[in-house]
Design a protein around this motif. Structure first.
Motif, PDB file in Angstrom:
ATOM      1  N   VAL A 355       0.972  -1.163  -0.183  1.00 47.56           N
ATOM      2  CA  VAL A 355       0.131  -0.107   0.072  1.00 47.56           C
ATOM      3  C   VAL A 355       0.575   1.709  -0.158  1.00 47.56           C
ATOM      4  CG1 VAL A 355      -1.950   0.965   1.138  1.00 47.56           C
ATOM      5  CG2 VAL A 355      -2.069  -1.419   1.223  1.00 47.56           C
ATOM      6  N   ASP A 356       0.559   1.880  -0.899  1.00 47.44           N
ATOM      7  CA  ASP A 356       1.482   3.770  -0.671  1.00 47.44           C
ATOM      8  C   ASP A 356       0.601   4.398  -1.628  1.00 47.44           C
ATOM      9  OD1 ASP A 356       3.156   4.959  -1.598  1.00 47.44           O
ATOM     10  OD2 ASP A 356       4.134   4.910  -3.030  1.00 47.44           O
ATOM     11  N   LEU A 357      -0.413   5.293  -0.554  1.00 41.21           N
ATOM     12  CA  LEU A 357      -1.147   6.006  -0.490  1.00 41.21           C
ATOM     13  C   LEU A 357      -0.998   8.046   0.154  1.00 41.21           C
ATOM     14  CD1 LEU A 357      -4.273   4.371   0.764  1.00 41.21           C
ATOM     15  CD2 LEU A 357      -3.786   4.298  -1.656  1.00 41.21           C
ATOM     16  N   ALA A 358      -0.438   8.676  -1.076  1.00 41.39           N
ATOM     17  CA  ALA A 358      -0.346   9.541  -0.731  1.00 41.39           C
ATOM     18  C   ALA A 358      -1.081  10.244   0.434  1.00 41.39           C
ATOM     19  CB  ALA A 358      -0.294  10.757  -2.068  1.00 41.39           C
ATOM     20  N   ASP A 359       0.414  11.393   1.324  1.00 42.17           N
ATOM     21  CA  ASP A 359      -0.926  12.149   2.134  1.00 42.17           C
ATOM     22  C   ASP A 359      -2.081  12.629   1.824  1.00 42.17           C
ATOM     23  OD1 ASP A 359       0.290  10.284   4.323  1.00 42.17           O
ATOM     24  OD2 ASP A 359       2.288  11.847   4.543  1.00 42.17           O
ATOM     25  N   ASN A 360      -2.897  12.973   2.564  1.00 45.50           N
ATOM     26  CA  ASN A 360      -3.623  14.028   2.489  1.00 45.50           C
ATOM     27  C   ASN A 360      -4.526  14.530   0.808  1.00 45.50           C
ATOM     28  OD1 ASN A 360      -4.863  14.086   4.673  1.00 45.50           O
ATOM     29  ND2 ASN A 360      -2.862  15.862   5.229  1.00 45.50           N
ATOM     30  N   LEU A 361      -4.400  13.310  -0.291  1.00 48.99           N
ATOM     31  CA  LEU A 361      -5.408  13.274  -1.923  1.00 48.99           C
ATOM     32  C   LEU A 361      -6.135  13.949  -1.696  1.00 48.99           C
ATOM     33  CD1 LEU A 361      -3.360  13.060  -4.374  1.00 48.99           C
ATOM     34  CD2 LEU A 361      -4.330  11.415  -4.708  1.00 48.99           C
ATOM     35  N   THR A 400      -1.972  17.492 -13.394  1.00 50.24           N
ATOM     36  CA  THR A 400      -3.433  18.010 -12.166  1.00 50.24           C
ATOM     37  C   THR A 400      -4.450  17.349 -12.076  1.00 50.24           C
ATOM     38  OG1 THR A 400      -4.458  18.722 -14.393  1.00 50.24           O
ATOM     39  CG2 THR A 400      -3.256  20.673 -13.214  1.00 50.24           C
ATOM     40  N   MET A 401      -4.576  15.909 -11.708  1.00 50.89           N
ATOM     41  CA  MET A 401      -5.324  14.912 -11.751  1.00 50.89           C
ATOM     42  C   MET A 401      -4.167  13.516 -10.595  1.00 50.89           C
ATOM     43  SD  MET A 401      -7.356  15.094 -14.490  1.00 50.89           S
ATOM     44  CE  MET A 401      -8.560  13.823 -14.190  1.00 50.89           C
ATOM     45  N   SER A 402      -5.408  13.168 -10.171  1.00 52.18           N
ATOM     46  CA  SER A 402      -5.003  12.071  -9.369  1.00 52.18           C
ATOM     47  C   SER A 402      -5.198  10.661  -9.357  1.00 52.18           C
ATOM     48  CB  SER A 402      -5.793  12.294  -8.143  1.00 52.18           C
ATOM     49  OG  SER A 402      -7.170  12.375  -8.026  1.00 52.18           O
ATOM     50  N   LEU A 403      -4.148  10.056  -9.275  1.00 55.05           N
ATOM     51  CA  LEU A 403      -4.476   8.489  -9.901  1.00 55.05           C
ATOM     52  C   LEU A 403      -4.304   7.589  -8.797  1.00 55.05           C
ATOM     53  CD1 LEU A 403      -3.192   6.743 -12.091  1.00 55.05           C
ATOM     54  CD2 LEU A 403      -0.913   6.643 -11.513  1.00 55.05           C
ATOM     55  N   PHE A 404      -4.983   6.756  -9.163  1.00 53.27           N
ATOM     56  CA  PHE A 404      -5.584   5.461  -7.996  1.00 53.27           C
ATOM     57  C   PHE A 404      -5.291   4.037  -9.211  1.00 53.27           C
ATOM     58  CE2 PHE A 404      -8.141   2.095  -6.286  1.00 53.27           C
ATOM     59  CZ  PHE A 404      -7.607   1.983  -5.284  1.00 53.27           C
ATOM     60  N   LEU A 405      -4.518   3.433  -8.184  1.00 52.58           N
ATOM     61  CA  LEU A 405      -3.452   2.358  -9.019  1.00 52.58           C
ATOM     62  C   LEU A 405      -4.008   1.114  -8.181  1.00 52.58           C
ATOM     63  CD1 LEU A 405      -0.277   1.997 -11.894  1.00 52.58           C
ATOM     64  CD2 LEU A 405      -1.106  -0.212  -9.519  1.00 52.58           C
ATOM     65  N   ILE A 406      -4.609   0.019  -8.713  1.00 49.70           N
ATOM     66  CA  ILE A 406      -4.445  -1.394  -8.054  1.00 49.70           C
ATOM     67  C   ILE A 406      -4.326  -2.445  -8.734  1.00 49.70           C
ATOM     68  CG2 ILE A 406      -7.328  -1.695  -8.274  1.00 49.70           C
ATOM     69  CD1 ILE A 406      -7.018  -3.519  -5.807  1.00 49.70           C
ATOM     70  N   ARG A 407      -3.381  -3.534  -8.166  1.00 50.68           N
ATOM     71  CA  ARG A 407      -2.476  -4.566  -9.026  1.00 50.68           C
ATOM     72  C   ARG A 407      -3.367  -5.426  -8.341  1.00 50.68           C
ATOM     73  NH1 ARG A 407       2.194  -3.101  -9.557  1.00 50.68           N
ATOM     74  NH2 ARG A 407       2.180  -1.808 -11.356  1.00 50.68           N
ATOM     75  N   ASN A 408      -3.328  -6.974  -8.690  1.00 53.95           N
ATOM     76  CA  ASN A 408      -3.339  -8.085  -8.304  1.00 53.95           C
ATOM     77  C   ASN A 408      -2.630  -8.821  -8.495  1.00 53.95           C
ATOM     78  OD1 ASN A 408      -5.953  -8.162  -9.620  1.00 53.95           O
ATOM     79  ND2 ASN A 408      -5.091 -10.382  -8.893  1.00 53.95           N
ATOM     80  N   THR A 409      -1.612 -10.399  -8.097  1.00 55.56           N
ATOM     81  CA  THR A 409      -1.565 -11.035  -9.287  1.00 55.56           C
ATOM     82  C   THR A 409      -2.330 -12.532  -9.852  1.00 55.56           C
ATOM     83  OG1 THR A 409      -0.979 -12.512  -7.281  1.00 55.56           O
ATOM     84  CG2 THR A 409       1.324 -10.460  -7.624  1.00 55.56           C
ATOM     85  N   GLY A 410      -1.866 -13.395 -10.015  1.00 56.31           N
ATOM     86  CA  GLY A 410      -3.212 -14.439 -10.576  1.00 56.31           C
ATOM     87  C   GLY A 410      -3.198 -14.438 -11.774  1.00 56.31           C
ATOM     88  N   SER A 411      -4.338 -14.988 -12.119  1.00 57.11           N
ATOM     89  CA  SER A 411      -5.549 -14.782 -13.124  1.00 57.11           C
ATOM     90  C   SER A 411      -4.973 -13.512 -14.764  1.00 57.11           C
ATOM     91  CB  SER A 411      -6.602 -15.558 -13.704  1.00 57.11           C
ATOM     92  OG  SER A 411      -7.467 -14.673 -12.880  1.00 57.11           O
ATOM     93  N   GLN A 412      -4.506 -14.512 -15.258  1.00 59.15           N
ATOM     94  CA  GLN A 412      -4.220 -13.228 -16.812  1.00 59.15           C
ATOM     95  C   GLN A 412      -5.590 -13.649 -17.573  1.00 59.15           C
ATOM     96  OE1 GLN A 412      -1.642 -13.880 -19.378  1.00 59.15           O
ATOM     97  NE2 GLN A 412      -1.812 -12.195 -20.678  1.00 59.15           N
TER      98      GLN A 412
END
Length: 489
Positions: A355-361, A400-412
């Motif tokens: 988990v890597d969440l920027a402070d007060n985004l 000027t935008m915020s980026l939210f990214l989520i990645r999971n291992t497993g099936s392709q």
């Protein structure tokens, strides 16, 4: 006359007829003008030549020998020119008559006086050209040219008149007209035959499109039309039709899958609910286990509720009626709350968290809708990550935008399915066989919500796992946005 083939063919025919008529009219007018001009030049040359001879010998005009000489001369001129030649006094009384060929009956008929009007015109103007019958001397219209012979004192000594039948020109015009009409008829027939085939060639692809559209309307979604019709516009129309057909076919297939999925999703929990309720009512389920089964019933009702909400949201998005109410909120805190709600599932699968969440985004958007976006993406990632796998979440500023990214291992996700994962009713059953719930609306709603906020969403998948990422505007750049704006999907 609503048939496009008939309209097109008649348009060709009318265009050809008008073109030939106009061309023929102009051509005949030019030929007639040329013929008349040629006759005028011939007659003018004749009368001017005779006029010169007479004026040079005016002193002998009343001499019998001269008249005999002049008669002979005029006869020769008439024979050479093919014209009737008259020599009259100043009043128009015929003195000498010469014909191209000897014709006593015509000579007797023409003895007399020419028209007073004609004689007066020649005396006043000095020359004349026109058509007529010289006051009844001729039985038909003639081209007539006249000239005045003057004495030295300027008075009129005699009038010279030359005439030739207008039937010579009329006959020439008739011959030309007959030839022209023959050419027109042959050309018109050939052109109409060619235009028939051209019209058929142009309308055949349209008929094919109409036939395909009728079949398509009866549910034959695999119908396609040729895109090689030797006409750019029709080829473009055919290509558009085929694209539309492909899109509708895919939509139809997805809709059928949706109906099947929804039927299954509704039937399964309703069957469970009914079975549990009947079991409690008839005593099959003992009272001490009622709470246990009531919890299961509650979970199934919640599942039904979520499905109904998603269907309603999809309908609103499609109708452009989904309303967002943007306001600044903390994306970091929201992401943390969502992760906490999945703590049990994460622990059950023994996942490794990154988990890597920027402070007060602080972002600018509808917090309820964005919560659903994050919840759906985390829910998918937790559902499809392999046991003991890794779940990575990151939120940060990107311009000027915020980026939210989520990645999971497993099936392709297979490459051919990636462009469709955000489509309505689409489910990647082949690669994610564990996806036994849902109707293929979750990611469609997620993408629509992100787009309504002016952001974008993407997906990548490889052997190492699957990654979803979306962007929404930062609050500092969008405070001037209109509040409560109704945005269309």
């Amino acid at each position: 006359m609503r048939n496009i083939f008939v309209k097109n063919y008649l348009a060709f025919a009318m265009l050809i007829l008008v073109s030939f008529t106009f061309t023929g009219g102009v051509f005949m007018a030019q030929v007639s003008r040329y013929s008349i001009q040629e006759k005028q030049e011939q007659l003018d040359t004749t009368v001017n030549y005779i006029n010169t001879i007479v004026e040079n010998n005016l002193t002998l005009l009343d001499s019998t020998d001269y008249n005999t000489f002049l008669q002979t001369y005029l006869d020769q001129q008439a024979a050479v020119s093919g014209c009737i030649i008259l020599l009259t006094d100043e009043e128009g009384n015929i003195q000498i008559l010469s014909l191209p060929q000897e014709d006593e009956d015509l000579k007797k008929a023409m003895r007399g006086t020419v028209s007073d009007k004609l004689a007066a015109t020649i005396r006043e103007k000095g020359s004349y050209f026109g058509t007529g019958n010289i006051s009844g001397l001729f039985t038909e219209n003639y081209f007539i040219a006249g000239s005045r012979c003057e004495r030295q004192d300027g008075t009129t000594a005699a009038l010279v008149i030359a005439a030739t039948p207008s039937t010579s020109t009329t006959g020439l015009m008739h011959n030309i007209m007959r030839s022209y009409l023959l050419i027109i008829c042959i050309t018109l027939i050939l052109t109409l035959i060619i235009s028939w085939f051209l019209s058929d060639m142009l309308t055949r692809p349209l008929k094919s499109l109409v036939s395909a559209a009728k079949k398509f309307g009866h549910g034959e979604f695999d119908v396609r039309v040729s895109e090689n019709n030797n006409c750019d516009e029709i080829d473009e129309l055919a290509a558009s039709f085929n694209n539309m057909a492909t899109s509708l076919q895919q939509t139809e297939e997805l809709s059928r899958g949706f109906v099947a999925n929804v039927s299954h999703e509704l039937k399964t929990p309703m069957t469970s609910i009914r079975g549990f309720v009947d079991g409690m009512l008839d005593g099959t389920i003992p009272p001490e286990k009622h709470n246990q089964y009531l919890k299961i019933i509650s979970e199934e009702v919640a599942r039904l509720s979520r499905l109904v909400v998603r269907m309603l949201d999809a309908a609103k998005i499609q109708a452009g009626e989904l309303i967002i109410t943007p306001a600044p909120f903390n994306l970091t805190e929201m992401a943390a709350q969502v992760l906490i709600s999945f703590e049990k599932q994460i622990n059950d699968k023994k996942l490794e968290m990154e988990v890597d969440l920027a402070d007060n985004l602080i972002v600018y958007g509808d917090s309820d809708h964005i919560y659903r976006v994050i919840y759906n993406l985390v829910d998918n990632a937790v559902k499809f990550v392999n046991d003991g796998g890794t779940l990575s979440i990151r939120a940060e500023q990107e311009g000027t935008m915020s980026l939210f990214l989520i990645r999971n291992t497993g099936s392709q996700i297979p490459a051919e399915d990636l462009p469709h994962v955000f489509d309505r009713f689409y489910k990647v059953d082949r690669s994610r066989s564990r996806d036994r719930t849902g109707a293929g609306l979750g990611l469609y709603i997620v993408k629509s919500i992100v787009n309504l906020h002016g952001g974008d969403i993407s997906v990548r998948s490889s052997g190492e796992g699957t990654e979803f990422a979306f962007t929404i505007p930062l609050a500092e750049k969008t405070d001037s946005h209109e509040r409560g704006k109704k945005t269309e999907a």
